[in-house]
Design a protein around this motif. Structure first.
Motif, PDB file in Angstrom:
ATOM      1  N   GLY A  92     -66.488-129.834  17.732  1.00 21.32           N
ATOM      2  CA  GLY A  92     -66.069-130.334  17.975  1.00 21.32           C
ATOM      3  C   GLY A  92     -65.038-131.687  16.799  1.00 21.32           C
ATOM      4  N   ILE A  93     -66.149-131.628  16.054  1.00 20.19           N
ATOM      5  CA  ILE A  93     -65.258-132.683  15.110  1.00 20.19           C
ATOM      6  C   ILE A  93     -64.670-131.816  14.374  1.00 20.19           C
ATOM      7  CG2 ILE A  93     -66.645-134.342  13.048  1.00 20.19           C
ATOM      8  CD1 ILE A  93     -67.880-135.813  15.785  1.00 20.19           C
ATOM      9  N   VAL A  94     -63.112-132.617  14.128  1.00 18.69           N
ATOM     10  CA  VAL A  94     -62.348-132.362  13.470  1.00 18.69           C
ATOM     11  C   VAL A  94     -61.734-133.201  12.714  1.00 18.69           C
ATOM     12  CG1 VAL A  94     -60.137-130.678  13.499  1.00 18.69           C
ATOM     13  CG2 VAL A  94     -61.896-130.651  14.923  1.00 18.69           C
ATOM     14  N   VAL A  95     -61.691-132.633  11.165  1.00 19.40           N
ATOM     15  CA  VAL A  95     -61.004-133.362  10.347  1.00 19.40           C
ATOM     16  C   VAL A  95     -59.506-132.835  10.356  1.00 19.40           C
ATOM     17  CG1 VAL A  95     -60.812-134.496   7.681  1.00 19.40           C
ATOM     18  CG2 VAL A  95     -63.051-134.608   9.440  1.00 19.40           C
TER      19      VAL A  95
ATOM     20  N   LEU B  30     -61.848-146.071  16.435  1.00 14.75           N
ATOM     21  CA  LEU B  30     -63.016-145.474  15.797  1.00 14.75           C
ATOM     22  C   LEU B  30     -62.776-143.399  16.594  1.00 14.75           C
ATOM     23  CD1 LEU B  30     -65.687-147.500  15.241  1.00 14.75           C
ATOM     24  CD2 LEU B  30     -63.865-147.338  13.321  1.00 14.75           C
ATOM     25  N   ARG B  31     -62.155-143.051  16.315  1.00 16.95           N
ATOM     26  CA  ARG B  31     -62.133-141.614  16.726  1.00 16.95           C
ATOM     27  C   ARG B  31     -62.865-140.614  17.119  1.00 16.95           C
ATOM     28  NH1 ARG B  31     -58.497-143.108  19.938  1.00 16.95           N
ATOM     29  NH2 ARG B  31     -58.213-141.172  20.553  1.00 16.95           N
ATOM     30  N   GLN B  32     -63.925-140.410  16.309  1.00 16.91           N
ATOM     31  CA  GLN B  32     -65.210-139.995  16.037  1.00 16.91           C
ATOM     32  C   GLN B  32     -66.134-139.729  14.971  1.00 16.91           C
ATOM     33  OE1 GLN B  32     -63.717-135.062  15.224  1.00 16.91           O
ATOM     34  NE2 GLN B  32     -62.807-135.889  13.679  1.00 16.91           N
ATOM     35  N   LEU B  33     -67.487-140.061  15.411  1.00 19.96           N
ATOM     36  CA  LEU B  33     -68.583-140.197  14.455  1.00 19.96           C
ATOM     37  C   LEU B  33     -69.830-139.281  14.795  1.00 19.96           C
ATOM     38  CD1 LEU B  33     -67.452-142.826  17.198  1.00 19.96           C
ATOM     39  CD2 LEU B  33     -68.918-143.747  15.504  1.00 19.96           C
ATOM     40  N   VAL B  34     -70.112-138.853  13.824  1.00 15.32           N
ATOM     41  CA  VAL B  34     -71.638-138.165  13.651  1.00 15.32           C
ATOM     42  C   VAL B  34     -72.396-139.529  13.017  1.00 15.32           C
ATOM     43  CG1 VAL B  34     -72.568-136.570  12.248  1.00 15.32           C
ATOM     44  CG2 VAL B  34     -69.464-136.069  13.096  1.00 15.32           C
ATOM     45  N   ILE B  35     -73.887-139.340  13.677  1.00 17.31           N
ATOM     46  CA  ILE B  35     -75.150-140.429  13.269  1.00 17.31           C
ATOM     47  C   ILE B  35     -75.990-139.607  13.186  1.00 17.31           C
ATOM     48  CG2 ILE B  35     -75.765-142.593  14.140  1.00 17.31           C
ATOM     49  CD1 ILE B  35     -73.546-142.746  15.914  1.00 17.31           C
ATOM     50  N   GLU B  36     -76.746-140.108  12.649  1.00 19.36           N
ATOM     51  CA  GLU B  36     -78.047-139.740  11.919  1.00 19.36           C
ATOM     52  C   GLU B  36     -78.831-140.426  12.345  1.00 19.36           C
ATOM     53  OE1 GLU B  36     -80.528-137.671   8.412  1.00 19.36           O
ATOM     54  OE2 GLU B  36     -81.127-140.071   8.600  1.00 19.36           O
TER      55      GLU B  36
ATOM     56  N   GLY C  32     -66.044-145.478  25.602  1.00 21.75           N
ATOM     57  CA  GLY C  32     -65.093-144.088  25.922  1.00 21.75           C
ATOM     58  C   GLY C  32     -65.556-142.791  24.859  1.00 21.75           C
ATOM     59  N   TYR C  33     -66.593-143.087  24.663  1.00 23.96           N
ATOM     60  CA  TYR C  33     -66.975-140.986  23.778  1.00 23.96           C
ATOM     61  C   TYR C  33     -67.474-140.375  24.701  1.00 23.96           C
ATOM     62  CZ  TYR C  33     -64.895-143.896  19.429  1.00 23.96           C
ATOM     63  OH  TYR C  33     -65.004-145.065  19.198  1.00 23.96           O
ATOM     64  N   GLU C  34     -66.788-138.695  24.309  1.00 27.11           N
ATOM     65  CA  GLU C  34     -68.020-138.196  24.822  1.00 27.11           C
ATOM     66  C   GLU C  34     -68.922-137.363  23.809  1.00 27.11           C
ATOM     67  OE1 GLU C  34     -66.450-133.609  26.326  1.00 27.11           O
ATOM     68  OE2 GLU C  34     -65.925-133.634  23.930  1.00 27.11           O
TER      69      GLU C  34
ATOM     70  N   LEU D 170     -76.006-137.371  16.751  1.00 26.92           N
ATOM     71  CA  LEU D 170     -75.205-137.851  18.014  1.00 26.92           C
ATOM     72  C   LEU D 170     -73.548-137.258  16.968  1.00 26.92           C
ATOM     73  CD1 LEU D 170     -77.465-138.896  19.206  1.00 26.92           C
ATOM     74  CD2 LEU D 170     -76.110-140.626  20.280  1.00 26.92           C
ATOM     75  N   TYR D 171     -73.012-136.407  17.979  1.00 28.66           N
ATOM     76  CA  TYR D 171     -71.412-136.101  17.959  1.00 28.66           C
ATOM     77  C   TYR D 171     -70.862-136.658  18.564  1.00 28.66           C
ATOM     78  CZ  TYR D 171     -73.501-132.546  14.507  1.00 28.66           C
ATOM     79  OH  TYR D 171     -73.782-131.822  13.667  1.00 28.66           O
ATOM     80  N   ALA D 172     -70.262-137.484  18.314  1.00 27.79           N
ATOM     81  CA  ALA D 172     -68.981-138.084  19.443  1.00 27.79           C
ATOM     82  C   ALA D 172     -67.914-138.999  19.541  1.00 27.79           C
ATOM     83  CB  ALA D 172     -69.425-139.921  19.679  1.00 27.79           C
ATOM     84  N   ARG D 173     -66.660-138.026  20.314  1.00 26.76           N
ATOM     85  CA  ARG D 173     -65.770-138.013  20.087  1.00 26.76           C
ATOM     86  C   ARG D 173     -64.939-139.047  21.317  1.00 26.76           C
ATOM     87  NH1 ARG D 173     -63.578-132.509  21.036  1.00 26.76           N
ATOM     88  NH2 ARG D 173     -65.122-132.307  22.603  1.00 26.76           N
TER      89      ARG D 173
END
Length: 296
Positions: free
Chosen positions: A37-40, A244-250, A269-271, A290-293
């Motif tokens: 669901g990570i979208v740019v 910060l609307r979305q994060l992708v973290i190793e 506040g993230y899924e 980790l994929y956070a929205r």
């Protein structure tokens, strides 16, 4: 410094041929930062934290128009490669800002372990990461994982990989093959230990950078900082999380870090979805993504 041509014809400057191929597989071939669901969108603002050679910034510039991209890389020698690659491949297509800093929980100068042969592992926490690998895994498991990953990244063709796997699973041949393959690996590890240098790097907090750059919203923050991911998150003020609307973290799963970081992000506040890339070594090294929205 070498000029490396990647499978899509992209030419980049790098310290060696291995690392661009590995990063290409991760960023371009499997699109590891565009899952769950990570979208740019065109016109978005993206922070590439731990930019290394700049391949993720290049990927963004090639795939989405009119982006604003902040490429953050603390190691001075790596930053020079990033500067070259971004000038050629990012700046013509996006608004590009290059920051020769690392992100952390406070502003300070820190010492990074850095080796040009394996620049992707540069960071402050190399000893902690070494202690966090799967100590129960056998030499066979490590060699098998390295063979699989070499095939994935194009360093070993499929036929050679199948041949090595057959040898490794043949009774009577496994041990001598393991010994033969282990010798160069031991020599390489010794060389890496001797040639690693300590480099002074400047660190800032993400909240400080947001204020200084007058950034009101960040649509995606990609974080790949070799064990420093908690530091980056702790450098975000409470008032800045909605930006910060979305994060992708190793994430290196030390001391239950994946679960703790998931809880940390959910309470802000993230899924959150936890996954692992297709690298076999990531399983042995306990590396997750980790994929956070934001859900507001």
């Amino acid at each position: 410094m070498k000029s490396v041509v990647l499978p899509n014809g992209l030419s980049v400057q790098a310290f060696n041929r291995l690392e661009p191929q590995v990063l290409y597989h991760e960023i371009f071939a499997t699109e590891a930062y565009a899952k769950h669901g990570i979208v740019v969108q065109p016109g978005d603002c993206v922070f590439d934290v731990g930019a290394n050679l700049g391949l993720f910034s290049i990927y963004l510039a090639q795939h989405y128009p009119d982006l604003t991209i902040y490429s953050v890389e603390p190691v001075p020698a790596m930053f020079e490669l990033l500067r070259h690659n971004a000038a050629r491949h990012v700046a013509p297509a996006a608004t590009s800002y290059l920051l020769n800093i690392g992100l952390s929980d406070t502003s300070r100068t820190a010492t990074f372990a850095f080796n040009r042969t394996l620049s992707m592992t540069a960071g402050m926490y190399s000893k902690e990461l070494e202690a966090g690998v799967d100590r129960q895994a056998s030499a066979y498991a490590w060699v098998q994982a390295m063979v699989a990953d070499a095939a994935r990244s194009g360093q070993l063709n499929a036929r050679a990989a199948r041949g090595l796997n057959r040898l490794l699973t043949t009774p009577g041949l496994r041990l001598p093959v393991l010994v033969l393959l282990s010798v160069p690996l031991v020599l390489l590890l010794g060389y890496l230990k001797r040639s690693t240098r300590q480099v002074a790097c400047q660190l800032r907090t993400l909240s400080e950078v947001l204020r200084e750059q007058q950034v009101a919203r960040v649509d995606l923050v990609k974080i790949d900082v070799e064990g420093g991911e908690w530091d980056v998150l702790r450098g975000v003020h409470d008032d800045d999380w909605p930006r910060l609307r979305q994060l992708v973290i190793e994430v290196h799963d030390l001391h239950n870090r994946v679960a703790d970081m998931t809880d940390f992000l959910q309470t802000r506040g993230y899924e959150v979805i936890v996954d692992q890339e297709d690298w076999s070594l990531h399983r042995l090294m306990r590396i997750h993504t980790l994929y956070a929205r934001r859900i507001d």
